[in-house]
Motif scaffolding. Structure first.
Motif, PDB file in Angstrom:
ATOM      1  N   THR A 122       0.895  -1.202  -0.070  1.00  0.00           N
ATOM      2  CA  THR A 122      -0.026  -0.054  -0.258  1.00  0.00           C
ATOM      3  C   THR A 122       0.760   1.437  -0.229  1.00  0.00           C
ATOM      4  O   THR A 122       1.878   1.333   0.419  1.00  0.00           O
ATOM      5  N   SER A 123       0.341   2.317  -0.582  1.00  0.00           N
ATOM      6  CA  SER A 123       1.048   3.641  -0.274  1.00  0.00           C
ATOM      7  C   SER A 123       1.033   3.828   0.961  1.00  0.00           C
ATOM      8  O   SER A 123       1.706   4.987   1.342  1.00  0.00           O
ATOM      9  N   GLU A 124       0.409   3.400   1.934  1.00  0.00           N
ATOM     10  CA  GLU A 124       0.374   3.815   3.308  1.00  0.00           C
ATOM     11  C   GLU A 124       1.789   3.578   3.918  1.00  0.00           C
ATOM     12  O   GLU A 124       2.222   4.020   4.975  1.00  0.00           O
ATOM     13  N   VAL A 125       2.791   2.625   3.124  1.00  0.00           N
ATOM     14  CA  VAL A 125       3.893   2.568   3.896  1.00  0.00           C
ATOM     15  C   VAL A 125       4.763   3.782   3.667  1.00  0.00           C
ATOM     16  O   VAL A 125       5.842   4.095   4.423  1.00  0.00           O
ATOM     17  N   TYR A 126       4.301   4.811   2.868  1.00  0.00           N
ATOM     18  CA  TYR A 126       4.835   6.123   2.796  1.00  0.00           C
ATOM     19  C   TYR A 126       4.585   7.216   4.001  1.00  0.00           C
ATOM     20  O   TYR A 126       5.148   8.063   4.108  1.00  0.00           O
ATOM     21  N   GLY A 127       3.407   6.660   4.787  1.00  0.00           N
ATOM     22  CA  GLY A 127       2.852   7.476   5.880  1.00  0.00           C
ATOM     23  C   GLY A 127       2.588   8.780   5.384  1.00  0.00           C
ATOM     24  O   GLY A 127       1.972   9.083   4.411  1.00  0.00           O
ATOM     25  N   ASP A 128       2.738   9.991   6.097  1.00  0.00           N
ATOM     26  CA  ASP A 128       2.623  11.271   5.843  1.00  0.00           C
ATOM     27  C   ASP A 128       3.788  11.718   5.024  1.00  0.00           C
ATOM     28  O   ASP A 128       4.702  12.197   5.840  1.00  0.00           O
ATOM     29  N   PRO A 129       3.766  11.722   3.694  1.00  0.00           N
ATOM     30  CA  PRO A 129       5.032  11.910   3.006  1.00  0.00           C
ATOM     31  C   PRO A 129       5.627  13.213   3.053  1.00  0.00           C
ATOM     32  O   PRO A 129       5.134  14.162   3.098  1.00  0.00           O
ATOM     33  N   THR A 130       7.043  13.174   3.304  1.00  0.00           N
ATOM     34  CA  THR A 130       7.795  14.436   3.186  1.00  0.00           C
ATOM     35  C   THR A 130       8.545  14.479   1.707  1.00  0.00           C
ATOM     36  O   THR A 130       9.029  15.719   1.368  1.00  0.00           O
ATOM     37  N   VAL A 131       8.156  13.890   0.857  1.00  0.00           N
ATOM     38  CA  VAL A 131       8.536  13.643  -0.435  1.00  0.00           C
ATOM     39  C   VAL A 131       7.458  13.695  -1.430  1.00  0.00           C
ATOM     40  O   VAL A 131       6.452  12.818  -1.274  1.00  0.00           O
ATOM     41  N   HIS A 132       7.185  14.336  -2.329  1.00  0.00           N
ATOM     42  CA  HIS A 132       6.007  14.373  -3.177  1.00  0.00           C
ATOM     43  C   HIS A 132       6.461  14.795  -4.762  1.00  0.00           C
ATOM     44  O   HIS A 132       7.467  15.714  -5.006  1.00  0.00           O
ATOM     45  N   PRO A 133       5.943  13.889  -5.557  1.00  0.00           N
ATOM     46  CA  PRO A 133       5.220  12.801  -5.354  1.00  0.00           C
ATOM     47  C   PRO A 133       6.139  11.696  -4.929  1.00  0.00           C
ATOM     48  O   PRO A 133       7.495  11.759  -4.937  1.00  0.00           O
ATOM     49  N   GLN A 134       5.714  10.498  -4.410  1.00  0.00           N
ATOM     50  CA  GLN A 134       6.019   9.435  -3.936  1.00  0.00           C
ATOM     51  C   GLN A 134       6.994   8.433  -4.815  1.00  0.00           C
ATOM     52  O   GLN A 134       6.119   7.892  -5.633  1.00  0.00           O
ATOM     53  N   LYS A 135       8.307   8.246  -4.597  1.00  0.00           N
ATOM     54  CA  LYS A 135       8.702   7.496  -5.380  1.00  0.00           C
ATOM     55  C   LYS A 135       9.139   6.155  -4.728  1.00  0.00           C
ATOM     56  O   LYS A 135       9.003   6.076  -3.481  1.00  0.00           O
ATOM     57  N   GLU A 137      11.569   4.490  -3.929  1.00  0.00           N
ATOM     58  CA  GLU A 137      13.070   4.550  -3.105  1.00  0.00           C
ATOM     59  C   GLU A 137      12.654   5.478  -1.797  1.00  0.00           C
ATOM     60  O   GLU A 137      13.481   5.348  -1.014  1.00  0.00           O
ATOM     61  N   TYR A 138      11.604   5.983  -1.703  1.00  0.00           N
ATOM     62  CA  TYR A 138      11.139   6.893  -0.438  1.00  0.00           C
ATOM     63  C   TYR A 138      10.942   5.900   0.559  1.00  0.00           C
ATOM     64  O   TYR A 138      10.168   4.970   0.575  1.00  0.00           O
ATOM     65  N   TRP A 139      11.677   5.839   1.837  1.00  0.00           N
ATOM     66  CA  TRP A 139      11.474   5.063   2.840  1.00  0.00           C
ATOM     67  C   TRP A 139      10.052   5.487   3.775  1.00  0.00           C
ATOM     68  O   TRP A 139       9.918   4.876   4.707  1.00  0.00           O
ATOM     69  N   GLY A 140       9.727   6.756   3.649  1.00  0.00           N
ATOM     70  CA  GLY A 140       8.438   6.815   4.387  1.00  0.00           C
ATOM     71  C   GLY A 140       8.571   7.763   5.562  1.00  0.00           C
ATOM     72  O   GLY A 140       9.665   8.067   6.120  1.00  0.00           O
ATOM     73  N   ASN A 141       7.376   8.216   6.039  1.00  0.00           N
ATOM     74  CA  ASN A 141       7.313   9.104   7.157  1.00  0.00           C
ATOM     75  C   ASN A 141       6.145   8.584   7.977  1.00  0.00           C
ATOM     76  O   ASN A 141       5.167   9.059   8.056  1.00  0.00           O
ATOM     77  N   VAL A 142       6.275   7.392   8.786  1.00  0.00           N
ATOM     78  CA  VAL A 142       5.023   6.707   9.421  1.00  0.00           C
ATOM     79  C   VAL A 142       5.297   6.981  11.098  1.00  0.00           C
ATOM     80  O   VAL A 142       6.348   6.600  11.517  1.00  0.00           O
ATOM     81  N   ASN A 143       4.359   7.080  11.675  1.00  0.00           N
ATOM     82  CA  ASN A 143       4.096   7.193  13.186  1.00  0.00           C
ATOM     83  C   ASN A 143       4.003   5.493  13.492  1.00  0.00           C
ATOM     84  O   ASN A 143       2.902   5.193  13.390  1.00  0.00           O
TER      85      ASN A 143
END
Length: 323
Positions: A122-135, A137-143
């Motif tokens: 799921t795209s939820e692995v990116y959490g509330d992303p600090t990178v846009h759009p999400q690639k 390679e982005y590790w995510g911003n998850v609580n």
């Protein structure tokens, strides 16, 4: 007929009674395969499968993927997990178990059978992303301890398991990161924004948006998503993912509400509610990898997809009224 028989596979779809799972099963059967649907019916419903019971190539098994499964198949699509906040927060411990124990059990089955397995991440692995759009390679911003973590972290752990099985055992895996998807057979009470807005608009009820509605989402129609699943599963063995599948066309939540009101001819008005905890402000996939690797991109315009989804919910509301 002989060519179809020789290419026919027996395919397991976990979570197959759900929204996306049932559409995937339809497509696989259309391609001439045999399909075993496994679902515990926590959020899925047999109503999504009623049209298939006369099909000799379709079989349903009620089973919870947190328990081991012993069947003989050629491929596995692992879609089993509640996917809407209303459902996955209802029993967060079971949600995490479904993602993690379910992945372990399905990977164990694939290991025994030496077959390909696709994980519906799921795209939820990116959490509330600090990178846009999400690639990818982005590790995510998850609580990791928030109310959404049961789903977000469960899916992240499942990806870890898939890649560890691939690295240590050479298991052929495919991992799809699914962005917001909509279409017929969505649960009418799943709390997702598209189903919420359409139901509220058709009932001429106030349409609830959270915050000021400036947060964005990207919506992919179910038919397009299923095409992405199959292209990923059929891709070369060195294509493991994770790979983003979604529609890169971004729209604000308020714009979506206004469009649904217009398309339904509703008298609904928009009301604001408090923003839920950890709700991402932006969500848009970078699908460069899907385009170049799979030759896939969505084809159904939002206007067309919403029209088909609205008609589905018109009929569904009549059924619920008569029930």
């Amino acid at each position: 007929m002989t060519r179809v028989y020789e290419s026919r596979k027996r395919i397991l779809v976990t979570g197959g009674a759900g929204f996306l799972g049932s559409h995937l099963i339809d497509r696989l059967l259309e391609q001439g395969h045999e399909v075993l649907c496994v679902d515990n019916l926590f959020t899925g419903t047999k109503r999504n499968l009623d049209h298939l019971h006369a099909n000799p190539h379709f079989e349903f098994m009620r089973h919870d993927v947190t328990m081991p499964l012993y069947v003989e198949v050629d491929e596995i699509y692992n879609l089993a997990c509640p996917a809407s906040p209303v459902h996955y927060q209802h029993d967060p411990i079971q949600t995490t178990k479904t993602s993690v124990h379910g992945a372990i059990n399905m990977l164990g089955l694939a290991k025994r059978l030496r077959c390909k397995i696709m994980q519906a991440s799921t795209s939820e692995v990116y959490g509330d992303p600090t990178v846009h759009p999400q690639k990818e390679e982005y590790w995510g911003n998850v609580n990791p301890i928030g109310i959404r973590a049961c789903y977000d972290e469960g899916k992240r752990c499942a990806e870890t398991l898939f890649f560890d099985y691939h690295r240590t055992l050479g298991l052929p895996i495919k991992v799809a990161r699914i962005f917001n998807t909509y279409g017929p057979r969505m649960h009418h009470a799943d709390g997702r924004v598209v189903s919420n807005f359409i139901i509220q608009a058709l009932c001429n009820d106030p349409i609830s948006i959270y915050g000021d509605g400036s947060q964005t989402r990207s919506f992919c129609f179910a038919d397009d998503m299923v095409s992405g699943f199959i292209k990923l599963m059929e891709s070369d063995g060195d294509v493991t993912g994770p790979i983003n599948l979604g529609n890169p066309h971004e729209i604000t939540i308020r714009e979506l509400a206004e469009r649904v009101i217009s398309m339904t001819g509703s008298t609904s008005h928009i009301v604001s509610r408090p923003l839920p905890a950890d709700d991402p402000l932006q969500r848009q996939p970078d699908i460069t990898k899907a385009r170049s690797t799979l030759g896939w991109e969505p084809n159904v315009a939002l206007e067309d997809g919403l029209g088909r989804t609205i008609e589905y919910f018109r009929k569904r509301l009549k059924e619920l009224t008569l029930a």
